[in-house]
Each structure stands twice: as structure tokens, then as C-alpha cells.
Design a protein around this motif. Structure first.
Motif, PDB file in Angstrom:
ATOM      1  N   ARG A 254      28.507  44.558  -0.618  1.00 59.26           N
ATOM      2  CA  ARG A 254      28.625  45.034  -1.991  1.00 59.26           C
ATOM      3  C   ARG A 254      30.056  45.458  -2.310  1.00 59.26           C
ATOM      4  NH1 ARG A 254      24.247  45.220  -4.875  1.00 59.26           N
ATOM      5  NH2 ARG A 254      25.402  46.287  -6.503  1.00 59.26           N
ATOM      6  N   LEU A 255      30.441  45.233  -3.561  1.00 62.45           N
ATOM      7  CA  LEU A 255      31.734  45.680  -4.043  1.00 62.45           C
ATOM      8  C   LEU A 255      31.602  46.083  -5.501  1.00 62.45           C
ATOM      9  CD1 LEU A 255      34.000  42.668  -4.931  1.00 62.45           C
ATOM     10  CD2 LEU A 255      31.740  42.318  -3.963  1.00 62.45           C
ATOM     11  N   ARG A 256      32.595  46.779  -5.999  1.00 61.17           N
ATOM     12  CA  ARG A 256      32.569  47.219  -7.389  1.00 61.17           C
ATOM     13  C   ARG A 256      32.940  46.098  -8.352  1.00 61.17           C
ATOM     14  NH1 ARG A 256      33.527  53.080  -8.071  1.00 61.17           N
ATOM     15  NH2 ARG A 256      33.511  54.104  -6.056  1.00 61.17           N
ATOM     16  N   ALA A 257      33.763  45.166  -7.881  1.00 66.26           N
ATOM     17  CA  ALA A 257      34.246  44.064  -8.716  1.00 66.26           C
ATOM     18  C   ALA A 257      34.971  44.588  -9.950  1.00 66.26           C
ATOM     19  CB  ALA A 257      33.097  43.131  -9.116  1.00 66.26           C
ATOM     20  N   ASN A 293      37.369  40.917  -4.142  1.00 63.33           N
ATOM     21  CA  ASN A 293      37.523  41.456  -5.488  1.00 63.33           C
ATOM     22  C   ASN A 293      38.073  40.377  -6.424  1.00 63.33           C
ATOM     23  OD1 ASN A 293      39.454  42.732  -7.628  1.00 63.33           O
ATOM     24  ND2 ASN A 293      37.991  44.335  -7.127  1.00 63.33           N
ATOM     25  N   PRO A 294      37.429  40.134  -7.572  1.00 62.59           N
ATOM     26  CA  PRO A 294      37.868  39.034  -8.441  1.00 62.59           C
ATOM     27  C   PRO A 294      39.233  39.261  -9.075  1.00 62.59           C
ATOM     28  CG  PRO A 294      36.134  40.310  -9.503  1.00 62.59           C
ATOM     29  CD  PRO A 294      36.218  40.799  -8.090  1.00 62.59           C
ATOM     30  N   TYR A 295      39.751  40.501  -9.007  1.00 64.01           N
ATOM     31  CA  TYR A 295      41.038  40.817  -9.611  1.00 64.01           C
ATOM     32  C   TYR A 295      42.108  41.093  -8.555  1.00 64.01           C
ATOM     33  CZ  TYR A 295      37.780  41.598 -13.450  1.00 64.01           C
ATOM     34  OH  TYR A 295      36.780  41.456 -14.380  1.00 64.01           O
ATOM     35  N   SER A 496      35.681  31.736  -1.289  1.00 60.66           N
ATOM     36  CA  SER A 496      35.534  30.810  -0.172  1.00 60.66           C
ATOM     37  C   SER A 496      34.660  29.628  -0.607  1.00 60.66           C
ATOM     38  CB  SER A 496      34.875  31.505   1.025  1.00 60.66           C
ATOM     39  OG  SER A 496      35.668  32.562   1.499  1.00 60.66           O
ATOM     40  N   THR A 497      34.818  28.521   0.089  1.00 60.02           N
ATOM     41  CA  THR A 497      33.973  27.364  -0.178  1.00 60.02           C
ATOM     42  C   THR A 497      32.515  27.707   0.135  1.00 60.02           C
ATOM     43  OG1 THR A 497      35.792  25.892   0.394  1.00 60.02           O
ATOM     44  CG2 THR A 497      33.572  24.940   0.394  1.00 60.02           C
ATOM     45  N   GLY A 498      31.633  27.466  -0.822  1.00 62.78           N
ATOM     46  CA  GLY A 498      30.213  27.754  -0.618  1.00 62.78           C
ATOM     47  C   GLY A 498      29.836  29.206  -0.814  1.00 62.78           C
ATOM     48  N   MET A 499      30.736  30.009  -1.353  1.00 61.69           N
ATOM     49  CA  MET A 499      30.431  31.422  -1.579  1.00 61.69           C
ATOM     50  C   MET A 499      29.395  31.561  -2.691  1.00 61.69           C
ATOM     51  SD  MET A 499      33.287  34.378  -1.824  1.00 61.69           S
ATOM     52  CE  MET A 499      32.896  36.055  -1.353  1.00 61.69           C
ATOM     53  N   ALA A 500      28.463  32.506  -2.515  1.00 58.01           N
ATOM     54  CA  ALA A 500      27.407  32.700  -3.511  1.00 58.01           C
ATOM     55  C   ALA A 500      27.236  34.186  -3.781  1.00 58.01           C
ATOM     56  CB  ALA A 500      26.084  32.098  -3.026  1.00 58.01           C
ATOM     57  N   VAL A 508      27.620  39.986  -2.403  1.00 55.56           N
ATOM     58  CA  VAL A 508      27.822  38.674  -1.809  1.00 55.56           C
ATOM     59  C   VAL A 508      26.520  38.227  -1.152  1.00 55.56           C
ATOM     60  CG1 VAL A 508      29.145  37.343  -0.146  1.00 55.56           C
ATOM     61  CG2 VAL A 508      30.254  39.202  -1.402  1.00 55.56           C
ATOM     62  N   ARG A 509      26.017  37.077  -1.585  1.00 57.90           N
ATOM     63  CA  ARG A 509      24.806  36.523  -0.973  1.00 57.90           C
ATOM     64  C   ARG A 509      25.158  35.609   0.190  1.00 57.90           C
ATOM     65  NH1 ARG A 509      21.868  32.102  -2.670  1.00 57.90           N
ATOM     66  NH2 ARG A 509      22.925  32.092  -4.678  1.00 57.90           N
TER      67      ARG A 509
END
Length: 575
Positions: A254-257, A293-295, A496-500, A508-509
């Protein structure tokens, strides 16, 4: 340094690993790279080191050497064994080598910071030794039980408790946690603070004396400067303060994103400024905006700006990865090598910080703590910070320092630093400097509403459809208005490749594998340039690759369509 830990007859240091370390440091020196020497971080002492209960201390043999002499002796021997040597590849003793920039005595280590569950979770043998030291310390200050009862008053648990006696050495270390303070006498809390503080100071003094005895003359820092005044005040004799900060470090999956620019109140980002102490140098030796983190692409410029505004001295980016996996995927979320959206900005961010391209905030704001007031409030938790420290406009205007002077220092309010804009709504950072233009944040509709400074750079216009960190930095040292060579970087999102994902991108799944995938920069970037520019996409190793068409777009302005670009960085040169 000890890959065969626990094996019979293991060496103190693994020879092959030690050889790699020496060779690596020699190559750094050949390239003009200094290093930050630390005596101990994760090493675990063993019975072969002459210590009892060797498995019963936190990583890096923390806490216990502060009150068990044999553990301190083992730490001192380890320090000399590892760093009291001559590097065979340079022929120079580490203590004499100017490549060593400073010495930090141990990593993330403070008895006062662990006051509570972290301390009390140690094995009973260690705590019994600590209890004995506590009672011995009390006997040097109080004549008998009656003197203790007279001093420890004004609380529900005043005086001595059942079974406690100075004569028999059975006075407990209560309160065992700051959360229990209200029930205990103020003087008892102060005594316990003074006892813990004396152990901590003596421990660091012993390590510092060892460093000097080995011949080190560089600045010494005990350990990172926690923001609590009751801990920081103990570091006063040392010339350097240090801190760590990881933005949105994922907890498990888990992350805050969150964007740090948009959420400066979160995780006490701006409050890190109070860790700097007036009159002392300041470093941040572990900083990162970790994957995923997306940022995270905002990190390099954010910390170059933060440290510049606050007049800090050292910024060391954290990359805590020993190995890469066979499929090329990230082994650890701190891995900067696998984060192109960050690494392409490192040259620009580093240059801006080191050359002073980003100005220091002009005002001066002091958090004044007298040493006696700090002692009286010992252990009451994190320092209460002024609401102003959550305001980015205030942060842009004032260099912030903690002081421990008996007389408080006067504040000198300032105006926002020139050419620096930070708008928490919508989460926008703008740098409008002669040698550096930058815009970090989302596409902007209308005007920003919360923050200060310029809302757009004067020589860079970003018209991308998605969030991005875009920089244009001079390479030849000249102001961009006269430059003939510059670096353009575009940091977007990365996975990453295949990240879900699930929970709206906050959990992160599936972590996926390598290679890392970088989102395309969809849209236009415009920049001002003297003459006709040639723009070439850079390859992963930084060598020039294919040329991108730059078209004239007004007097002195040029336009790039990056939608089809396959690189996050570009060389701009005058034809």
C-alpha cells in the motif's frame, strides 16, 4: 561485509567483499567522488566479538552499546578494523584521505528516540544491565529513599512505588513510555531523561574519540538529527546535523499515491526544515521518492529546491539496492538505476543545488528552545510546530532554523525567493532561473490558488496532457539566454512491466517485472532559444540519438511535439 555470518570460523570481514569495497572506493576517488563514511549501519555483533546475548539487539547493534561496555568495546574494534586501514588500491589510510567527506558515527540511533516499546522489547539480560546502571546513577544523586520521595512528588504515582528502594537497587525505569508521562512526577521524568541522555552522550563521545584517535580530522556527526529538541540539543557539540526522509514509502503493498507538491502537510514534509540547527552544517543523507509513487519524478527538483531554499549543505539520494534480479526488474523500491523518470533529472538537479542556481530564502525564522526548557519538556513527544510551517508561501520566504540559545533570536521575515514558485493547489513547482527552467505538476486550467511565486517559467512552456516534470538546464554554464547547449528532461509516470493495481492506484496487486515502462509525454513543449536549435533524443547511456524536429513558434521560441518521442531526455544545441 560479512556474507558468511554465523558460520564457524567466520572472519571478521569477508576478504572478497572487503576487496570489492576498497576497489569501488578507489574508483570513486579516481572520478572525484567523495564518500560519507559511517562506522556501523546494519552489522550484527556475534559471540566471537566478545558480547553476551548477541542476537538480542536491533540491526546495527543499536542501543545496547550505550550501557554495556563490552558491546561498546566491540563496536570500537569494528570501527578500527574496517576504517582504520589503508586502502590497498590508493595506498592512503582512510583517516588521511580527503576523499572521506565526513564521519557519521552510527545510523538512526538514539536511546531517547527508542524510549518506549523499542527499548523495552530488548531481551531481559540487556534491560537488567540497564536497570542496574539506572540505580547506580540515582545513588550518585540521592542520599536515600527519603530523598527520592521528597523529590518525586506532584503526580498520582508520586514517590517510590511498591517494591522500589534505592538501597536494594530496585527502582524501576518508570515511566517506560512517554505515553505514561501524565501519571508520573515531573522530576522523575527529568531524572530518567538525564540518565538516558548521559548514556547517549557518553556513547557518541566514545565513538568520536575513537575517530580522532584513528586520525580522522573531517567533521563528525553522531547520527541523524531527529526533530525532537530534547534529542537535537545533545548534538550541539558536533558541527553537522543529518536527517532522512522518504516520501510515500510503500508499506507492504500500500501507498498513499500522493504528490508531495500538492500535499506538503502530509508526512510532515515541510517540517523537516526544523531539523537544521543554527550554526551547524546540515545534510539529508537518505532522501527519495520511492517507486511506485506516481509522482516520484518530482523528487530530484523538489529536494534540490528544498535544500537550496533552506541553505542546507549536503543532499545524498538514497539507493538501497545491492543486486539486480535476472529479469531486470526493480529489486527494491529505492532503486534509482531502474527509475529513468528520476535519474535523467539528477544532473540538472545536482548542478542547480551545487552551483547555487536556486536562491536561499531571504527571511530568517527561528524556533527558539532554551536548553533548560527542553529538559523540562523531555519526552513529551514531537515538538509542536507553528502552523506557518505548513504554508508553502512561508517556506519560500524564510530559512528555518532551530536554536538552543539562552536568549531567543529575533525573526526577520522575508519575501518569496526570486524565481521559485510552489503552488500546493494544484501541486505545481516552477523554477525560473537564468540557468534552469522547470515546471513540475499537472496541466493547469486557470490560475493556481494556494502558494506563491511565479506560476510559469519565462523561457519554458509546457503543454502536455498529463502530469510531468519538465526541465531545461544549461550544459555549458552560460545563462540559457546565451547558451549553445542545454539538457531538456521530461519525467512522467513509471511502472514495471505487468504491474497491476487496485483501490484506485493505492495498492499494488502485482509488482510486475522489468523492463520499466515510462508513460509517453503526450503534447507540446515550447522553449526560448537564441539561434536555431538542434534537438536530439539521448540514449540510455546519454549519447545523442535521433534528431527531433523543432519548429519556430514565435520570435525566439521553438516547439517540440514529444508524443512520439522514445526518450525522457534530449540534448538541445545551437546549429
Amino acid at each position: 561485509m560479512l556474507f558468511r555470518s554465523g558460520e564457524p570460523g567466520q572472519p571478521t570481514l569477508d576478504p572478497a567483499t572487503l576487496d570489492r569495497l576498497d576497489f569501488f572506493l578507489a574508483r570513486l576517488k579516481a572520478h572525484g567522488v567523495y564518500f560519507f563514511l559511517e562506522t556501523a549501519t546494519l552489522r550484527q555483533l556475534t559471540a566471537a566479538d566478545g558480547v553476551g546475548e548477541p542476537g538480542g539487539a536491533p540491526l546495527g547493534h543499536k542501543l545496547v552499546p550505550m550501557w554495556r561496555p563490552e558491546w561498546l568495546d566491540a563496536h570500537l574494534r569494528w570501527f578500527e578494523t574496517l576504517w582504520g586501514r589503508t586502502n590497498p588500491y590508493t595506498g592512503v589510510r582512510f583517516a588521511d584521505d580527503p576523499q572521506v567527506a565526513l564521519v557519521e558515527l552510527t545510523n538512526e540511533h538514539s536511546l531517547l528516540m527508542f524510549w518506549g516499546p523499542g527499548l523495552e522489547a530488548l531481551p531481559s539480560a540487556h534491560l537488567q544491565a540497564l536497570d542496574a546502571r539506572w540505580n547506580s546513577w540515582l545513588k550518585q544523586r540521592y542520599a536515600d529513599d527519603a530523598a527520592l520521595r521528597a523529590a518525586w512528588t506532584d503526580a498520582p504515582r508520586a514517590g517510590l512505588q511498591t517494591g522500589e528502594s534505592l538501597a536494594t537497587g530496585t527502582v524501576r525505569r518508570d515511566p517506560q513510555s512517554p505515553g505514561f508521562f501524565p501519571a508520573w512526577p515531573t522530576r522523575r521524568i527529568e531524572d530518567l531523561y538525564d540518565f538516558y541522555a548521559s548514556l547517549e552522550v557518553a556513547y557518541f563521545d566514545a565513538l568520536a574519540s575513537k575517530a580522532r584517535a584513528l586520525g580522522f580530522t573531517v567533521p563528525i556527526d553522531p547520527t541523524l538529527a531527529y526533530e525532537q529538541p530534547e534529542v537535537a540539543v545533545l548534538r550541539q557539540p558536533y558541527p553537522l546535523g543529518d536527517t532522512h526522509f522518504e516520501w510515500d514509502f510503500a508499506s507492504g503493498d500500500r501507498l498513499r499515491a500522493e504528490s508531495a507538491l500538492a500535499n506538503p502537510r502530509s508526512q510532515q514534509l515541510l517540517a523537516q526544515a526544523v531539523r537544521a540547527v543554527e550554526g551547524k552544517a546540515m545534510s539529508i543523507s537518505e532522501v527519495n521518492h520511492p517507486f511506485p509513487n506516481p509522482y516520484m519524478a518530482e523528487g530530484p527538483l523538489l529536494w534540490a529546491t528544498y535544500a537550496s531554499l533552506q541553505g542546507w549543505d549536503i543532499v545524498l539520494w538514497n539507493d538501497y539496492v545491492p543486486l539486480r534480479t535476472s529479469d531486470g526488474s526493480l529489486e527494491d523500491v529505492f532503486d534509482v538505476r531502474g527509475a529513468p523518470v528520476k535519474i535523467v533529472q539528477m544532473a540538472s538537479a545536482s548542478s542547480a543545488f551545487r552551483t547555487g542556481a536556486i536562491p536561499e530564502a531571504p527571511g530568517r525564522f527561528y524556533l527558539n528552545h532554551s536548553p533548560e526548557a527542553v529538559r523540562r519538556s523531555a519526552g513529551t513527544g514531537r515538538a509542536e510546530l507553528p502552523e506557518l510551517l505548513s504554508d508553502v508561501a512561508f517556506f519560500l520566504s524564510n530559512r528555518i532554523r532551530t536554536t538552543f540559545d539562552p536568549a531567543p533570536r529575533a525573526n526577520k521575515p522575508g519575501t518569496p525567493a526570486t524565481g521559485v514558485g510552489w503552488w500546493s493547489d494544484p501541486g505545481l513547482l516552477v523554477l525560473d532561473q537564468p540557468t534552469l527552467q522547470a515546471r513540475v505538476g499537472p496541466p493547469l486550467v486557470g490560475s493556481p490558488t494556494v502558494g506563491a511565486g511565479p506560476a510559469a517559467p519565462s523561457r519554458l512552456d509546457v503543454q502536455l496532457q498529463d502530469w510531468a516534470a519538465v526541465t531545461l538546464a544549461t550544459v555549458d554554464g552560460k545563462p540559457l539566454a546565451q547558451s549553445r547547449r542545454a539538457l531538456l528532461t521530461v519525467g512522467t509516470r513509471e511502472e514495471s512491466t505487468g504491474m497491476a493495481w487496485q483501490d484506485h492506484g493505492r495498492q499494488v496487486r502485482a509488482w510486475g517485472v522489468g523492463p520499466q515502462l515510462v508513460a509517453p509525454a503526450r503534447g507540446i513543449v515550447r522553449f526560448a532559444w537564441t539561434g536555431t536549435p538542434r534537438v536530439r533524443a539521448l540514449q540510455p547511456d546519454g549519447s545523442p540519438g535521433p534528431e527531433l524536429p523543432a519548429t519556430a513558434d514565435g520570435k525566439g521560441w521553438w516547439k517540440l511535439d514529444l508524443t512520439a518521442a522514445k526518450s525522457p531526455w534530449f540534448l538541445v544545441e545551437t546549429r
